[in-house]
Every structure is written in C-alpha cells, then in structure tokens.
Motif scaffolding. Structure first.
Motif, PDB file in Angstrom:
ATOM      1  N   PRO A  46       1.742  -2.676  -5.016  1.00 21.86           N
ATOM      2  CA  PRO A  46       0.533  -3.236  -5.593  1.00 21.86           C
ATOM      3  C   PRO A  46      -0.482  -2.160  -6.008  1.00 21.86           C
ATOM      4  CG  PRO A  46       1.140  -4.391  -3.573  1.00 21.86           C
ATOM      5  CD  PRO A  46       1.998  -3.172  -3.650  1.00 21.86           C
ATOM      6  N   ALA A  47      -1.333  -2.538  -6.951  1.00 23.42           N
ATOM      7  CA  ALA A  47      -2.300  -1.605  -7.500  1.00 23.42           C
ATOM      8  C   ALA A  47      -3.369  -1.259  -6.467  1.00 23.42           C
ATOM      9  CB  ALA A  47      -2.945  -2.194  -8.742  1.00 23.42           C
ATOM     10  N   SER A  48      -3.908  -0.054  -6.582  1.00 25.59           N
ATOM     11  CA  SER A  48      -4.974   0.362  -5.666  1.00 25.59           C
ATOM     12  C   SER A  48      -5.866   1.379  -6.360  1.00 25.59           C
ATOM     13  CB  SER A  48      -4.372   0.994  -4.408  1.00 25.59           C
ATOM     14  OG  SER A  48      -3.691   2.195  -4.746  1.00 25.59           O
ATOM     15  N   PHE A  64      -4.987   6.227  -0.586  1.00 23.14           N
ATOM     16  CA  PHE A  64      -5.199   4.891  -1.125  1.00 23.14           C
ATOM     17  C   PHE A  64      -4.852   3.865  -0.058  1.00 23.14           C
ATOM     18  CE2 PHE A  64      -0.804   5.924  -1.975  1.00 23.14           C
ATOM     19  CZ  PHE A  64      -0.116   4.759  -1.671  1.00 23.14           C
ATOM     20  N   ASN A  65      -5.414   2.673  -0.194  1.00 22.77           N
ATOM     21  CA  ASN A  65      -5.201   1.580   0.761  1.00 22.77           C
ATOM     22  C   ASN A  65      -4.719   0.338   0.022  1.00 22.77           C
ATOM     23  OD1 ASN A  65      -6.443   3.358   2.611  1.00 22.77           O
ATOM     24  ND2 ASN A  65      -8.466   2.528   2.091  1.00 22.77           N
ATOM     25  N   ILE A  66      -3.773  -0.379   0.636  1.00 23.07           N
ATOM     26  CA  ILE A  66      -3.337  -1.688   0.124  1.00 23.07           C
ATOM     27  C   ILE A  66      -3.673  -2.696   1.222  1.00 23.07           C
ATOM     28  CG2 ILE A  66      -1.444  -3.051  -0.798  1.00 23.07           C
ATOM     29  CD1 ILE A  66      -1.934  -0.611  -2.471  1.00 23.07           C
ATOM     30  N   LEU A  67      -4.779  -3.400   1.082  1.00 23.36           N
ATOM     31  CA  LEU A  67      -5.243  -4.291   2.147  1.00 23.36           C
ATOM     32  C   LEU A  67      -4.596  -5.676   2.118  1.00 23.36           C
ATOM     33  CD1 LEU A  67      -9.038  -3.347   2.219  1.00 23.36           C
ATOM     34  CD2 LEU A  67      -7.140  -2.397   3.542  1.00 23.36           C
ATOM     35  N   PRO A  68      -4.383  -6.297   0.944  1.00 22.32           N
ATOM     36  CA  PRO A  68      -3.788  -7.648   0.946  1.00 22.32           C
ATOM     37  C   PRO A  68      -2.341  -7.634   1.439  1.00 22.32           C
ATOM     38  CG  PRO A  68      -4.864  -7.159  -1.152  1.00 22.32           C
ATOM     39  CD  PRO A  68      -4.758  -5.862  -0.398  1.00 22.32           C
ATOM     40  N   GLU A  69      -1.841  -8.810   1.756  1.00 19.62           N
ATOM     41  CA  GLU A  69      -0.453  -8.939   2.200  1.00 19.62           C
ATOM     42  C   GLU A  69       0.493  -8.559   1.054  1.00 19.62           C
ATOM     43  OE1 GLU A  69       1.989 -12.873   2.953  1.00 19.62           O
ATOM     44  OE2 GLU A  69       0.692 -12.444   4.690  1.00 19.62           O
ATOM     45  N   HIS A  70       1.578  -7.843   1.410  1.00 15.92           N
ATOM     46  CA  HIS A  70       2.554  -7.444   0.401  1.00 15.92           C
ATOM     47  C   HIS A  70       3.928  -7.275   1.056  1.00 15.92           C
ATOM     48  CE1 HIS A  70       0.628  -3.778   2.014  1.00 15.92           C
ATOM     49  NE2 HIS A  70       1.775  -3.137   1.787  1.00 15.92           N
ATOM     50  N   HIS A  71       4.972  -7.292   0.239  1.00 15.91           N
ATOM     51  CA  HIS A  71       6.349  -7.179   0.729  1.00 15.91           C
ATOM     52  C   HIS A  71       7.025  -5.889   0.280  1.00 15.91           C
ATOM     53  CE1 HIS A  71       5.654 -11.472   1.376  1.00 15.91           C
ATOM     54  NE2 HIS A  71       6.684 -11.458   2.210  1.00 15.91           N
TER      55      HIS A  71
END
Length: 324
Positions: A46-48, A64-71
């Motif tokens: 996912p984008a960040s 960078f951080n990916i906070l939302p749920e992702h697979h």
C-alpha cells in the motif's frame, strides 16, 4: 556502458491481516566522486508517505509507515546510477611491520571499523588466516590486504544456503563456505584483527553483459545482483575496495549503496508490524542500461492503494534476503 537502471523490489505476503507496519530501508545508491546517483524514487504498495535522513555512516535511510490493515507489502526502489572511472590508488609505502605503531591512532579515529561486532567477532580461527596472509604477502600493508582477500576467495567455497542472513563468521569458518555476505565479513575479521579499519559495503554487481551499450534487458532474480564486499583503510592510501567473492578488483560494475560495520548496519529493509499472521518474502533485483532508444532515461510509473486499520501484537518484519 557505465550508466545503469536498477530496480530492487521486496515483497512481503502475509497469511492474514496485519497493521501498523513501521519500516526503514537503505536502498538509495551513494552519490560521490566514484558514482553519481542521477535519480531515485521509492514506491510502496500500500501507498505511504515517508521521510528520509542520513545515518551516522552517511547512508540514506528512508522511513515509512503502513497503518491500515493489509495483506501484503511491496517496496520498490528504482534508481539510475552513473559509475565513474576510479583514479589509481596512491602507492602504499607502509610496511606491515610499521602497522602496530599506528594502531592506537587508527583505533581512535576509526573505532567503529576496528572493533569486533556480532557478525564479525574476533575468534581464534582468524589467527591462522592472518598468519597465512602475512606469509603470502610482500610485507606491505596493501600486500597483506590483497593476500587476505585472495586467501578467502581461494579457501572458501561459494555455496547458497550454506549460511543464513543472521550467520556470523563462525558459521562460514566452520563449514568452509558461504555467500558474498560471509566472504565480506571474513575479510573484515582478518584485517580488523590485524589492526586495520575495514567496513562492509552493500550494493549491486551489474552483470557483465549489461555493461554493453547494445545489451538487451538484463534480469537477475533473487540476489545475484545484490552484492556485498569490503573496503579497508590503509594509512597513506585511504579506503581501498576488495571483493573476496569474485577474487577480482572492483570496477564500474560495482554499485555502492551503503557502508556499515557489518550487514546489520546496512540491511536493505527492516521493520515491524502488528498481527498474528505469518509471512513470506520475495526479492527481485533487475539491472539494465539506463537509456532508452532515444538516449533518455526511463522510469516506469507505479500506483498503490490504501486499506483500513485494526491492532494486534507487534512482530518483527522478516529481514531482507541474504546478500548473495
């Protein structure tokens, strides 16, 4: 041709949802008198939005951080590098017998690069390699360093899977084998224990055919293009690079990305995430001439989308693939 387009893609796939992924990468090639990083960009899916800074060794670090749920998480670093012809190193006039009298000043100025580390402990098995390298050299400091690199190249077998990403030199000394990460660590151990500062170099080895102006797209999967070697500081001569894996002098096909005390300082990707899911890692490294048919640089566009968020226990992101 000494202008290269590099794409380094790292992908994590999780067997369940994860969130709050915090990551840092060291993937931007160096820009100095020996090579020019003409362009660089980092894209995540996912984008960040990220930040960048220089660490204590001068390497570029992107966070960078990916906070939302992702697979899954994909990290693509794309760069164009121009390699310059290296000037001839100055003649080394120091004899190996003089080195001990400079040991204190070298330790004071380059303590990080003469001290043992987790990957490069000062084990007794290094002593035999030091003695043999001393016997095989011409009595100069540069001769000793070259003899040590040659000895590691000749004595240790290149075998994928003989060690792992967290192996120290004790593992490669025990099995007599390893990959470029191990060969670089072994050279660091030998020269450091003899009193010379030395640093680990993370980068890429451009395939020979990609160095031709009319070469077709060169693709290297997994880690063959992802490479590591060592640089040793020799009083009066400065930092000199050696590649004990290839057993050949460094050239235009060695693209430098980061320096450190060992692999732990320059891991391409490092991070943590929250969730109970397991993960699988894949790494894809591609190298090709950087110019298109019109003589212009081409970088492809990539887009990514975001998802939503929960929270679970924090787990370490699997480290990037062992440097081959």
């Amino acid at each position: 041709m000494n202008r290269y387009h590099l794409l380094h893609a790292t992908e994590f796939r999780y067997d369940g949802p994860v969130s709050e992924s915090y990551n840092e990468v060291r993937l931007r090639p160096m820009h100095d008198e020996r090579q020019s990083c003409l362009s660089f960009r980092l894209i995540t899916n996912p984008a960040s939005r990220g930040t960048s800074y220089r660490d204590s060794f001068g390497n570029w670090v992107h966070q960078f951080n990916i906070l939302p749920e992702h697979h899954h998480l994909k990290i693509e670093a794309e760069s164009v590098v121009l390699a310059h012809d290296a000037p001839s190193p100055p003649a080394d006039t120091m004899r190996l017998s003089e080195l001990d009298s400079h040991r204190e000043e070298l330790e004071e100025e380059y303590l990080d690069f003469v001290s043992p580390t987790g990957y490069v402990p000062y084990v007794s098995k290094l002593d035999e390699l030091i003695t043999t390298a001393c016997q095989n050299c011409d009595g100069s400091v540069s001769g000793f360093v070259q003899a040590a690199s040659d000895l590691i190249h000749q004595r240790f077998e290149y075998v994928k899977g003989a060690t792992h990403v967290n192996s120290s030199i004790e593992d490669s000394l025990s099995v007599g084998a390893g990959v470029c990460q191990d060969f670089a660590h072994l050279l660091l151990g030998v020269v450091r224990k003899r009193g010379l500062p030395a640093r680990y170099v993370s980068g890429y080895l451009v395939p020979g055919s990609a160095a031709s102006p009319d070469a077709k797209l060169q693709e290297v999967i997994g880690g063959y293009a992802s490479h590591a070697w060592a640089e040793v500081y020799m009083p009066g001569s400065g930092w000199i690079g050696l590649d004990p894996t290839l057993g050949k002098p460094l050239g235009l096909q060695h693209v430098r990305v980061a320096y450190g005390r060992d692999y732990g300082d320059v891991a391409p990707v490092r991070g943590v995430y929250k969730g109970h899911a397991g993960q699988r890692l894949s790494v894809d490294v591609r190298v090709r001439p950087a110019l298109d048919d019109d003589g212009r640089e081409q970088l492809s566009e990539n887009k990514a989308a975001l998802t939503e968020t929960p929270v679970l226990e924090e787990r370490a992101q699997q480290p990037a693939q062992q440097q081959q």
